[in-house]
Design a protein around this motif. Structure first.
Motif, PDB file in Angstrom:
ATOM      1  N   ALA A  15     -32.170   8.527  56.854  1.00 45.10           N
ATOM      2  CA  ALA A  15     -31.967   7.419  56.417  1.00 45.10           C
ATOM      3  C   ALA A  15     -31.173   6.238  57.207  1.00 45.10           C
ATOM      4  N   ARG A  16     -31.536   5.284  57.635  1.00 41.70           N
ATOM      5  CA  ARG A  16     -30.453   4.426  58.344  1.00 41.70           C
ATOM      6  C   ARG A  16     -30.751   3.037  57.882  1.00 41.70           C
ATOM      7  N   VAL A  17     -29.596   2.373  57.585  1.00 40.89           N
ATOM      8  CA  VAL A  17     -29.639   0.925  57.269  1.00 40.89           C
ATOM      9  C   VAL A  17     -28.677   0.344  58.374  1.00 40.89           C
ATOM     10  N   TYR A  18     -29.219  -0.872  58.455  1.00 43.25           N
ATOM     11  CA  TYR A  18     -28.538  -1.721  59.564  1.00 43.25           C
ATOM     12  C   TYR A  18     -28.595  -3.430  59.268  1.00 43.25           C
ATOM     13  N   VAL A  19     -27.702  -4.026  59.874  1.00 35.05           N
ATOM     14  CA  VAL A  19     -27.897  -5.544  59.940  1.00 35.05           C
ATOM     15  C   VAL A  19     -27.982  -5.897  61.319  1.00 35.05           C
ATOM     16  N   ALA A  20     -28.621  -7.047  61.697  1.00 36.43           N
ATOM     17  CA  ALA A  20     -28.627  -7.463  63.094  1.00 36.43           C
ATOM     18  C   ALA A  20     -29.015  -8.904  63.203  1.00 36.43           C
ATOM     19  N   GLY A  21     -28.306  -9.473  64.184  1.00 34.35           N
ATOM     20  CA  GLY A  21     -28.378 -10.750  64.452  1.00 34.35           C
ATOM     21  C   GLY A  21     -29.093 -11.203  65.920  1.00 34.35           C
TER      22      GLY A  21
END
Length: 1018
Positions: free
Chosen positions: A965-971
Motif C-alpha cells: 500500500a502506498r499513499v501520495y500527494v502530488a502537484g
C-alpha cells in the motif's frame, strides 16, 4: 530568461528524514533451518522468494513476513539457492539457524530487454537510437500516454496545445519533417499501429479543441513506452517511420502470481494564471480617450467614471476550481500455461472553464496461453467510452473581449445578451452555460496472435487486429444566445472508422559457436481503414426543449453532408541482426510498402537502413577496467517515408456543384482534383552517431546522439493556373532538414537506506526549409487564427513556424514625419515600424520580415527521485528555451479602441504627458497591425510534477490484509518561471499543424493541480 536556467545548478530538493519501522514479534518456529529473506536496500521482507537446497528437490517459499523454514533430513551444512523475480539469484552455504539472507535488485535484468519493432532485443545488442520513459515518470498521474513523453524522452518536443480536458498534444520526434503532410509519430499499441495524425476524432460538428484519440487508453495499464528515433530503429515501419515510432506495451499477467491492484487519486485544478485586464473605471477612461482621439464626445462624465468601480471581472466569472479523479482496478493471475490481466478504469476531469469536462470508462483484457511448449497464443483487447463537453471555439477570446462595464446578468436575473460598445461580443458565460457542445466516442481495439516454434530458434507468428471507432458529436445553440440564428441552431455528426491489420512474420535466432549470433526476421503485413462521416443540421426551432434531438422540427434545414473513404497498405519487411563475439554488431533492415494513397505509377516505395555498433567495453583492452561498466558506439543510416495525406489526392475527382439555368437550380459536377500518377512518398534520409556509456558499476549512465535528417519530395499542395478550373494540386516538391543533438544522463547519487537518482535530458534541434521547388523562395500560408494579415511564412533558409511581420520601432512623437506610416490617422502616439528597404515608406510587400520562430533552441528536463526508508519524493522539472510565441490576443486587446475589453498594459498608454512608453495611444481603429511587438519569448521553466509518497511497511500492510500500500500527494504545474504574458507558454493555436505554429489567440488555458492518491495491492 537565461539566468533562470542556472536554477538547475542550484536546486535544493526537500529530503525526508522521518522513518517509521513497525516492530512486531514472531514466535520462534522450531525447525532444522529457519531464516528470513529481505531486500538489501530497504530491509523489507521479500514475500514469495524461492529457497532451494542445491542438489536436491527440497524447496520452500517465504511467507508474508519473508520467513522460511526447512524440516528435512538433509544434514547441515548445505548450499541454498535463493531467487525472486527482479533480484539477483544468490547462493550461500549455511551451517545453522537462524539465517538472514539479503537479495539485491537485478537492475540489469529489469532493463536489459528492449521492445523494438516486431520483437525484442537485448539492450547490449541494440544498434539503433531508442529511449524509454523512466519508471518514476510512468507512475505519475496523467490523462493520456502522450503526456508522459514531455520531458521524459530526449529528442521529443511535446506541446499541450490546449488545457481543454481530453484535448491532444503535438509531438515532434527530432523536429518536423513535413510542411503539409503529417508530422506526428506512429503509435504502436501492443503491436497495433495507430496514427494520431491530426490529434482529433472529428466529424466537423463540435466547435473547439479537438479530442485526443490516445485519451481512450488508460495510462495505469501501461508497462512500457519506448521511442524509436533513428532510421535503423524506424525503417522496419517503412513509409510510416519518418516521424518516429512510439511503442506502447500494456501490462500482462505473470506466472504463479495473482494480485488485485487498486489505484485512485482525487484532486482540484485551477487555471495556471490569468491576464490582467482593465477594470470598469479604467476602461471608462480608455473609452473616453479613444472617442476624444476621433473627435467625438466622451461617453462618461467624471461623475459616471467615479461610479463605475471595478465592474465585471469576466475571467473570475468564467474560471472555476475543477475536480479531477481517477479510479483503476486490475486483476492479474497466472499459471504455468495461462497468464491474464483484467482491468477497468473510470476517469473524470472537469474543466476550469465552466461547463467543460471529459470522462472515460475503459476496460482491458490481456491473455497469454501456452498450448504446448511450441505453440502459444495471446490477445490484447480494450474498450473505452469517452465523453467530452467542449468549450466552444472562440469563447476564451470573448472572455477577454467583453467589456467590464457589462454585467453577467441583467436586473431581471437573465443573462446579458452581448456587449455592444463598438464590437458586438456574445456573453461568454451564457455561451458556456447554455450551449451544448459535446463529443462521445466508443473505441474497441483488439490484437491477437499465434506463435509456433517450428524448430529450435525458428518461430512463425501470425497476428490479426482491429481498431473500431464510433464517434458522435452534438451541438445546440439556444435561441436566447446572441450568436444563435433566429429560433436556435442544432447540428449532429457521426464518424465511423474500421481499421484492420494482419501481420505474418517468421524469425530465426541462432548462435554458431562462441562468437557468431544471428537474429533474422521476415514478414508480410496488410492493413486497411474505411471511414464514414455524416453531418446534418437545422435552425429556427419553435422551442429550445428538444435541443439537437429533433432536427426535423427546424424550419431551416442545413444541407446534410456525408462522405466515405478508405486506404490500404501492403508491406514486405526483413531485418538481419548479426553479432560477432558480443563486440561488433550489425543491423540491416528493409521494408517495401505499397500505399493506395499514391499515384498509379508510384505506389510502392522501398525503405532500407543499416547500423553498426561496437561494444568497446568488451574489448580486451577495456574488459578489466572496473570504472567502465559498458561503452558502446553506434552508427546508423537509412531511409524512411511519410504517407500521411488524405486519400484520393493522386486521382481525378468530381465534386457536386449546383448551377442555375433559367432561374432553375440544376445539379452538376465539376473537377475538384487532377490525376497525378507520379505522386509518391515523402522520403527522409537520416544519419545517426551515438554512444552509450555506463560508469562505476552503472552508477553513471550517459546516452548521447547527434543526427541529421533530410526530407525530400515533400507532399505540397501547390498553386496551379486558374485556367485549369482549380486552385491547387498535390505534388512532390521541396525539401526540409533537421539536425540536432540529444543527451540523457542518469546518475545513482546515493544508495542504501537513503537513495537518490537523477535524470537529466537535453535536446537541441535545428529545422530549416531547403527548397520549395520550381525556384519558389517562399509562400505565405493562410492563418486560421485570423482573417486579417497573415502572421507566418514558409521560406527557404528559415525554420518552419517562422513569424513574418513588421518590426516595431517605437512610437511617433510630436514633430516626427508621419508620411511613411502604413496606418491611417497616424499622429503622435501611433506605432512606428522599421523601413527595411529604406524607400521612405512602410509596405507589406517590402518591409515585413522574419521576426522569430516557434522552434526552441533547446529543451531541458531534470528529474530527481529520493527514497528514504518508506518515503519517496519525485521532483520533475521541464523547460523550453528560445522559442517565440505570437501573442495574437495581446495584439487584439492592446488596441485601445474602447470597443472591447482591454489589457491592463494600456494603463501605460501614450498620452501627451506619458511619452516614454511602448504602448500606443487610445485610438478607434479596430484593426491590429501585426509586428514583432507581439512576438514574445516563450521560454519557461516549470515544476511539472512533484510527488511525495509513503509506502506502508510490509508487516503493517499484511496485518491490514494487503500485499502493499502506498499513499501520495502530488502537484502538477505548480510553479512556472516565464516572461510570457499570456495564459500559458505551452500553447499552439493551430494544434499539430506545422504551419502557423506557436500562435496564441485565446487558447483554453492550462491548469495547475494538487491531488492525493493511493495504490494498494491485495
Amino acid at each position: 530568461m537565461k539566468k533562470k536556467l542556472y536554477l538547475f545548478s542550484f536546486l535544493s530538493i526537500f529530503m525526508i528524514t522521518l522513518g517509521i519501522n513497525a516492530q512486531t514479534t514472531t514466535p520462534l518456529i522450531q525447525s532444522k533451518l529457519e531464516g528470513t529473506v529481505v531486500d538489501q536496500t530497504t530491509n523489507e521482507p521479500i514475500i514469495g522468494a524461492s529457497i532451494n537446497i542445491k542438489g536436491t528437490t527440497h524447496g520452500v517459499q517465504t511467507d508474508l513476513d519473508g520467513k522460511f523454514y526447512f524440516q528435512t533430513g538433509q544434514k547441515l551444512p548445505y548450499t541454498l539457492i535463493v531467487s525472486f523475480v527482479g533480484y539477483k539469484t544468490k547462493e550461500l552455504v549455511v551451517d545453522g539457524s537462524p539465517v538472514r539472507i539479503t537479495l539485491s535488485a537485478d537492475v540489469q535484468e529489469l532493463t536489459d530487454v528492449l521492445i523494438v519493432g516486431y520483437g525484442t532485443q537485448k539492450k547490449k545488442d541494440y544498434t539503433g537510437s531508442l529511449s524509454s520513459i523512466p519508471t518514476e515518470l510512468k507512475a505519475l498521474p496523467v490523462l493520456s500516454v502522450d503526456r508522459l513523453l514531455q520531458g521524459g524522452i530526449s529528442g521529443a518536443q511535446v506541446t499541450q496545445s490546449s488545457g481543454q480536458p481530453g484535448a491532444g498534444t503535438s509531438v515532434r520526434i527530432r523536429g518536423g519533417t513535413s510542411i503539409i503532410a503529417g508530422n506526428e509519430p506512429l503509435y504502436v499499441i501492443d503491436g497495433f499501429p495507430v496514427y494520431n495524425g491530426d490529434g482529433a476524432i472529428d466529424s466537423g460538428v463540435t466547435s473547439g479543441p479537438s479530442i485526443n484519440p490516445l485519451s481512450s487508453l488508460n495510462p495505469s495499464e501501461i508497462e512500457s513506452v519506448d521511442v524509436l528515433k533513428d532510421a535503423s530503429a524506424t525503417a522496419i515501419y517503412g513509409s510510416r517511420g519518418a516521424n518516429g515510432v512510439i511503442l506502447i506495451t500494456t501490462k500482462r499477467g505473470k506466472k504463479s502470481q495473482m494480485a488485485v491492484t487498486y489505484d485512485a487519486y482525487y484532486g482540484v485544478q485551477n487555471v495556471i494564471s490569468t491576464i490582467p485586464m482593465l477594470n470598469a473605471e479604467q476602461w471608462g477612461y480608455l473609452k473616453n480617450d479613444a472617442l476624444k482621439d476621433s473627435g467625438k464626445a466622451p461617453l462618461y462624465t467624471q461623475e459616471q467614471l467615479d461610479q463605475l468601480g471595478v465592474g465585471t471581472n469576466w475571467q473570475d466569472e468564467a474560471f472555476t476550481e475543477a475536480p479531477i479523479q481517477n479510479h483503476s482496478i486490475s486483476v492479474t493471475a497466472g499459471s504455468d500455461k495461462t497468464r491474464l490481466l483484467v482491468s477497468g478504469n473510470y476517469f473524470k476531469q472537469e474543466g476550469v472553464l465552466i461547463n467543460s469536462g471529459f470522462d472515460r470508462y475503459s476496460g482491458r483484457l490481456n491473455i497469454d496461453h501456452d498450448f504446448t511448449d511450441k505453440f502459444k497464443f495471446g490477445l490484447s483487447l480494450s474498450g473505452s467510452i469517452t465523453h467530452a463537453d467542449v468549450a466552444p471555439d472562440g469563447v476564451v477570446q470573448n472572455i477577454l473581449a467583453m467589456v467590464p462595464v457589462v454585467p453577467v446578468r441583467d436586473a431581471n436575473g437573465e443573462f446579458t445578451v452581448n456587449s455592444s460598445y463598438g464590437a458586438a461580443v456574445a456573453n461568454p458565460i451564457a455561451t458556456m452555460t447554455k450551449q451544448i457542445n459535446e463529443t462521445k466516442t466508443n473505441r474497441f481495439l483488439f490484437n491477437g496472435f499465434g506463435e509456433y516454434k517450428i524448430i529450435e530458434g525458428l518461430t512463425a507468428k501470425v497476428s490479426l487486429g482491429t481498431d473500431i471507432i464510433e464517434n458522435k458529436q452534438n451541438r445546440y445553440i439556444p435561441s436566447t444566445l446572441y450568436e444563435s440564428p433566429a429560433g436556435g441552431s442544432a447540428s449532429k455528426g457521426s464518424l465511423s472508422s474500421l481499421n484492420w491489420l494482419n501481420e505474418n512474420t517468421i524469425s530465426y535466432k541462432k548462435k554458431f559457436g562462441e562468437k557468431h549470433a544471428f537474429d533474422i526476421l521476415a514478414g508480410y503485413t496488410q492493413q486497411k481503414t474505411t471511414s464514414e462521416v455524416f453531418r446534418a443540421g437545422a435552425s429556427n426551432f419553435a422551442s429550445d426543449e428538444f435541443t439537437y434531438n429533433n432536427l426535423g422540427s427546424g424550419t431551416v434545414i442545413t444541407a446534410p453532408a456525408s462522405s466515405a473513404s478508405e486506404w490500404s497498405l501492403q508491406s514486405y519487411l526483413a531485418r538481419l541482426n548479426y553479432g560477432f563475439d558480443e563486440r561488433y554488431l550489425f543491423t540491416f533492415t528493409v521494408r517495401a510498402d505499397g500505399s493506395s494513397r499514391f499515384g498509379a505509377d508510384n505506389k510502392w516505395g522501398t525503405f532500407p537502413s543499416a547500423a553498426f555498433a561496437w561494444n568497446i567495453s568488451n574489448e580486451s583492452f577495456l574488459k578489466d577496467t572496473e570504472e567502465i561498466s559498458s561503452l558502446k558506439l553506434r552508427l546508423s543510416a537509412g531511409l524512411t517515408g511519410n504517407q500521411e495525406i488524405s486519400p484520393y489526392q493522386s486521382v481525378a475527382r468530381l465534386s457536386y456543384y449546383p448551377y442555375v439555368f433559367s432561374n432553375t437550380l440544376v445539379p452538376g459536377f465539376s473537377p475538384s482534383s487532377f490525376e497525378n500518377p507520379n505522386l509518391g512518398w515523402e522520403k527522409t534520409t537520416q544519419y545517426n552517431l551515438g554512444t552509450d556509456i555506463s560508469l562505476f558499476n552503472n552508477r553513471i549512465n550517459l546516452t548521447a546522439d547527434v543526427y541529421y535528417k533530410k526530407t525530400e519530395d515533400l507532399l505540397l499542395e501547390v498553386p496551379i493556373p486558374y485556367s485549369s478550373g482549380l486552385e491547387s494540386a498535390f505534388q512532390n516538391l521541396g525539401s526540409v532538414e533537421n539536425k540536432g543533438v540529444e543527451l540523457s544522463l542518469k546518475t545513482l547519487n546515493f544508495v542504501g537506506e537513503f537513495e537518490w537518482t537523477s535524470n537529466l535530458i537535453y535536446s537541441a534541434n535545428r529545422n530549416k526549409v531547403l527548397s520549395l521547388g520550381n525556384g519558389i523562395d517562399f509562400f505565405i500560408p493562410v492563418n486560421p487564427a485570423t482573417t486579417t494579415t497573415p502572421s507566418g511564412i514558409v521560406k527557404v533558409g528559415e525554420p518552419l513556424g517562422s513569424f513574418y511581420m513588421y518590426k516595431f520601432d517605437g512610437l511617433y512623437q510630436e514633430g516626427d514625419d508621419f508620411s511613411a506610416s502604413p496606418l491611417a490617422n497616424t499622429k503622435a502616439g501611433s506605432q512606428k515600424f522599421k523601413d527595411l528597404n529604406n524607400d521612405g515608406k512602410i509596405t507589406q510587400a517590402d518591409d515585413r520580415t522574419v521576426v522569430g520562430n516557434s522552434e526552441p533552441l533547446f529543451l531541458l528536463s531534470f528529474t530527481n527521485t529520493f527514497r528514504y526508508k518508506n518515503f519517496d519524493l519525485v521532483v520533475f522539472i521541464n523547460s523550453s528555451y528560445g522559442n517565440k510565441i505570437f501573442n495574437r490576443s495581446a495584439a487584439d486587446y492592446e488596441l485601445g479602441t474602447g470597443f472591447t475589453g482591454a489589457y491592463a498594459t494600456l494603463l501605460d498608454r501614450w498620452t501627451p504627458t506619458n511619452t516614454d512608453t511602448r504602448i500606443h495611444r487610445a485610438v478607434e481603429d479596430p484593426s491590429a497591425v501585426l509586428s514583432d511587438r507581439y512576438v514574445e519569448d516563450g521560454s519557461y521553466i516549470r515544476f511539472k510534477n512533484i510527488s511525495l509518497g509513503y509506502t506502508l511497511p510490509k508487516k503493517v500492510a499484511s496485518y491490514l490484509g494487503l500485499n502493499s500500500a502506498r499513499v501520495y500527494v502530488a502537484g502538477q504545474n505548480l510553479i512556472t518561471f516565464t516572461d510570457y504574458s499570456g495564459y500559458d507558454p505551452e500553447v499552439n493555436r493551430n494544434g499539430q499543424a506545422a504551419l502557423n505554429s506557436g500562435v496564441d489567440v485565446g487558447i483554453y488555458p492550462g491548469t495547475k493541480t494538487v491531488l492525493g492518491g493511493i495504490n494498494v495491492s491485495f
